[in-house]
Design a protein around this motif. Structure first.
Motif, PDB file in Angstrom:
ATOM      1  N   MET A  54      39.825  41.684  48.165  1.00  0.00           N
ATOM      2  CA  MET A  54      39.298  42.323  46.953  1.00  0.00           C
ATOM      3  C   MET A  54      38.268  43.376  47.343  1.00  0.00           C
ATOM      4  SD  MET A  54      37.272  40.558  43.790  1.00  0.00           S
ATOM      5  CE  MET A  54      36.314  41.560  42.661  1.00  0.00           C
ATOM      6  N   THR A  55      38.418  44.571  46.801  1.00  0.00           N
ATOM      7  CA  THR A  55      37.468  45.641  47.066  1.00  0.00           C
ATOM      8  C   THR A  55      36.251  45.499  46.170  1.00  0.00           C
ATOM      9  OG1 THR A  55      38.530  47.086  45.449  1.00  0.00           O
ATOM     10  CG2 THR A  55      39.329  47.208  47.715  1.00  0.00           C
ATOM     11  N   ASP A  87      36.180  50.390  42.949  1.00  0.00           N
ATOM     12  CA  ASP A  87      36.819  50.280  41.645  1.00  0.00           C
ATOM     13  C   ASP A  87      35.761  50.190  40.544  1.00  0.00           C
ATOM     14  OD1 ASP A  87      39.160  50.153  43.092  1.00  0.00           O
ATOM     15  OD2 ASP A  87      39.324  47.966  42.971  1.00  0.00           O
ATOM     16  N   GLN A 147      39.956  40.258  36.636  1.00  0.00           N
ATOM     17  CA  GLN A 147      40.538  40.244  37.977  1.00  0.00           C
ATOM     18  C   GLN A 147      41.968  40.761  37.963  1.00  0.00           C
ATOM     19  OE1 GLN A 147      38.875  39.159  41.059  1.00  0.00           O
ATOM     20  NE2 GLN A 147      40.565  40.529  41.572  1.00  0.00           N
ATOM     21  N   ALA A 148      42.728  40.417  36.915  1.00  0.00           N
ATOM     22  CA  ALA A 148      44.107  40.901  36.804  1.00  0.00           C
ATOM     23  C   ALA A 148      44.147  42.427  36.708  1.00  0.00           C
ATOM     24  CB  ALA A 148      44.785  40.267  35.590  1.00  0.00           C
ATOM     25  N   LEU A 200      41.870  44.502  37.981  1.00  0.00           N
ATOM     26  CA  LEU A 200      41.527  45.041  39.295  1.00  0.00           C
ATOM     27  C   LEU A 200      42.671  44.860  40.289  1.00  0.00           C
ATOM     28  CD1 LEU A 200      37.851  43.710  39.446  1.00  0.00           C
ATOM     29  CD2 LEU A 200      38.556  46.092  39.130  1.00  0.00           C
ATOM     30  N   ASP A 201      43.356  43.728  40.195  1.00  0.00           N
ATOM     31  CA  ASP A 201      44.510  43.508  41.078  1.00  0.00           C
ATOM     32  C   ASP A 201      45.598  44.540  40.820  1.00  0.00           C
ATOM     33  OD1 ASP A 201      43.233  41.333  42.172  1.00  0.00           O
ATOM     34  OD2 ASP A 201      44.360  39.841  41.015  1.00  0.00           O
ATOM     35  N   ARG A 202      45.846  44.807  39.541  1.00  0.00           N
ATOM     36  CA  ARG A 202      46.885  45.805  39.212  1.00  0.00           C
ATOM     37  C   ARG A 202      46.487  47.187  39.699  1.00  0.00           C
ATOM     38  NH1 ARG A 202      50.396  48.450  39.387  1.00  0.00           N
ATOM     39  NH2 ARG A 202      52.035  49.013  37.889  1.00  0.00           N
ATOM     40  N   ASN A 256      44.960  47.873  42.308  1.00  0.00           N
ATOM     41  CA  ASN A 256      45.128  47.943  43.752  1.00  0.00           C
ATOM     42  C   ASN A 256      46.539  47.574  44.206  1.00  0.00           C
ATOM     43  OD1 ASN A 256      42.319  48.504  45.094  1.00  0.00           O
ATOM     44  ND2 ASN A 256      41.903  47.113  43.389  1.00  0.00           N
ATOM     45  N   ALA A 257      47.489  47.605  43.289  1.00  0.00           N
ATOM     46  CA  ALA A 257      48.887  47.354  43.640  1.00  0.00           C
ATOM     47  C   ALA A 257      49.451  48.529  44.446  1.00  0.00           C
ATOM     48  CB  ALA A 257      49.707  47.132  42.375  1.00  0.00           C
ATOM     49  N   GLU A 258      50.656  48.350  44.977  1.00  0.00           N
ATOM     50  CA  GLU A 258      51.238  49.335  45.884  1.00  0.00           C
ATOM     51  C   GLU A 258      51.436  50.706  45.243  1.00  0.00           C
ATOM     52  OE1 GLU A 258      54.806  47.954  47.660  1.00  0.00           O
ATOM     53  OE2 GLU A 258      53.855  46.268  48.691  1.00  0.00           O
TER      54      GLU A 258
END
Length: 452
Positions: A1-2, A96, A113-114, A116-118, A120-122
């Motif tokens: 996690m950034t 972010d 969190q969801a 932030l995760d999205r 940082n997706a590919e």
């Protein structure tokens, strides 16, 4: 996690609340709505928190001092303009950025969190929007996205076609973006609209026009993103929070005999096999251990109840009240900054303030600890197995020894030794026939007045 920074927008005037207290500081379950949100943010350990303030800034600055930075939006020219004000306090931060609203207090840490995760997706979206699907989409702005959440368009309801209005995915206003993308996109947002304001959602359409990917994350609970703008909505939010907490309490092993009548605080802690009767209110700071029974119409705040204790009905436990294992307070008993030892009891009509009561002691009805002289507070100490007779006044500072007895009706201002009896009463005087003579005299006087 950034690393991420949270920007919380709280510059609005909140005129619909009709209050001298800033809108985001109004409490839900004993905690300001802004603090509910900040607690969820803190679960993710942000690198920075910036609260954007405007009207009523002094109140918010005082409320978040030492916990978050603040920056001023003046004049207030829209949500995009509000976010821009946070650029300076964030300085060279290049991680972010999560954009939240102080009057949307129930966003879960998992939802943040969801997002932030999205981000940082590919496919590295330029922005992530939190969407929701309410039962009635009303006039919310729409998020036009495919099944994978890729956004093709953000559109306000008034500008949407019939086909677009048929879309049920609505814009919550919450977003995530990388700092370098966010500031660059905001610089390109214009204010050519009816309000002459700079709108945050425009960054999504600008990024899409550039050929960038933007994505939507959808919450499974529309209540999570409900905004609070009026007293009625504040009451709805309170009801929503309480309903959730009651269900949680029962799922964790507490019995609520009439759940809809029990009100919890944000930090109420309950053990297993706790029984709570109807019409019980918890203020902040209450911890209840296993097997405790709290009876009807009791109010608790800042209190700790150990295993097997019983309180109420009509008990009042104020900050600093501690009930040890198996202790009992009954109807119309008030405790403040007082400890009731294991098995000790005060069954009714008693005030215990700034006091310690030893194990197995009995406090008779109508007993009070006189702890305040108008200037200072003083302590009362009652030993183990002591018996305090009804209608006694213990004038602090005073110590009652182990196994001591204080006779009913006593006003005790000096220490009582272990095993001693203390009786402090005025002499009883009997005047035979006095009452009969008094009544006869008064009856004749009254009859004479009627004749006159």
């Amino acid at each position: 996690m950034t690393d991420f920074a949270a920007i919380i927008l709280a510059a609005g005037k909140g005129t619909r609340m009709k209050s001298d207290l800033h809108k985001v500081l109004h409490p839900i379950a004993g905690r300001a709505m802004l603090d509910h949100l900040m607690a969820s943010v803190d679960e993710l350990a942000p690198a920075h928190k910036v609260v954007v303030v405007g009207a009523g800034r002094e109140q918010i600055e005082a409320a978040v001092e030492g916990r978050a930075q603040t920056c001023l939006q003046e004049p207030q020219l829209g949500t995009g303009h509000a976010v821009q004000q946070a650029q300076s306090p964030l300085g060279s931060f290049d991680g972010d950025v999560l954009i939240l609203y102080g009057d949307v207090p129930f966003v879960r840490a998992a939802t943040m969190q969801a997002m932030l995760d999205r981000l940082n997706a590919e496919d590295a979206p330029a922005a992530v929007v939190l969407g929701f699907e309410p039962e009635d989409a009303l006039q919310y702005g729409r998020v036009i996205a495919d099944g994978d959440g890729a956004i093709s368009k953000m559109v306000e309801f008034k500008d949407a076609s019939e086909e677009e209005r048929a879309c049920r995915l609505c814009n919550s206003g919450l977003m995530a973006a990388r700092a370098k993308d966010l500031w660059a996109l905001l610089d390109r947002v214009g204010n050519d609209n009816a309000q002459g304001e700079y709108y945050l959602p425009d960054i999504v359409n600008i990024a899409i026009q550039d050929g960038r990917v933007c994505a939507a994350v959808t919450t499974d609970d529309p209540n999570e993103v409900a905004g609070i703008n009026s007293r009625a909505e504040l009451a709805q939010a309170e009801a929503q929070w309480q309903a959730f907490r009651r269900e949680e309490a029962m799922a964790e092993g507490a019995t609520l005999r009439a759940p809809e009548t029990v009100f919890f605080s944000f930090d109420t802690k309950l053990g297993r096999d706790v029984t709570i009767d109807p019409h019980v209110v918890f203020g902040p700071g209450v911890t209840v251990d296993d097997g405790v029974h709290i009876k009807s119409f009791s109010h608790l705040e800042g209190a700790t109840l150990h295993k097997g204790a019983q309180a109420g009905p009509y008990a009042r436990l104020r900050p600093g009240a501690v009930m040890k294992e198996g202790s009992f307070v009954g109807n119309f008993v008030e405790m403040k900054n007082a400890t009731l030892g294991p098995g000790a009891k005060a069954s009714h009509l008693t005030y215990l303030g700034d006091a310690t009561v030893g194990a197995g002691a009995n406090i008779g009805a109508g007993t009070i600890t006189c702890n305040y002289d108008g200037y200072f507070k003083y302590k009362t100490e009652i030993g183990e197995r002591a018996f305090i007779g009804s209608n006694s006044s213990l004038i602090a500072p005073v110590k009652i020894g182990k196994d001591a007895i204080v006779a009913a009706g006593s006003a005790v201002s000096r220490d009582v030794g272990d095993g001693d009896l203390r009786m402090v009463r005025g002499e009883q005087i009997v005047k035979p026939g006095w009452a009969d003579r008094f009544h006869d005299t008064m009856k004749r006087k009254k009859a004479a007045e009627k004749k006159g």
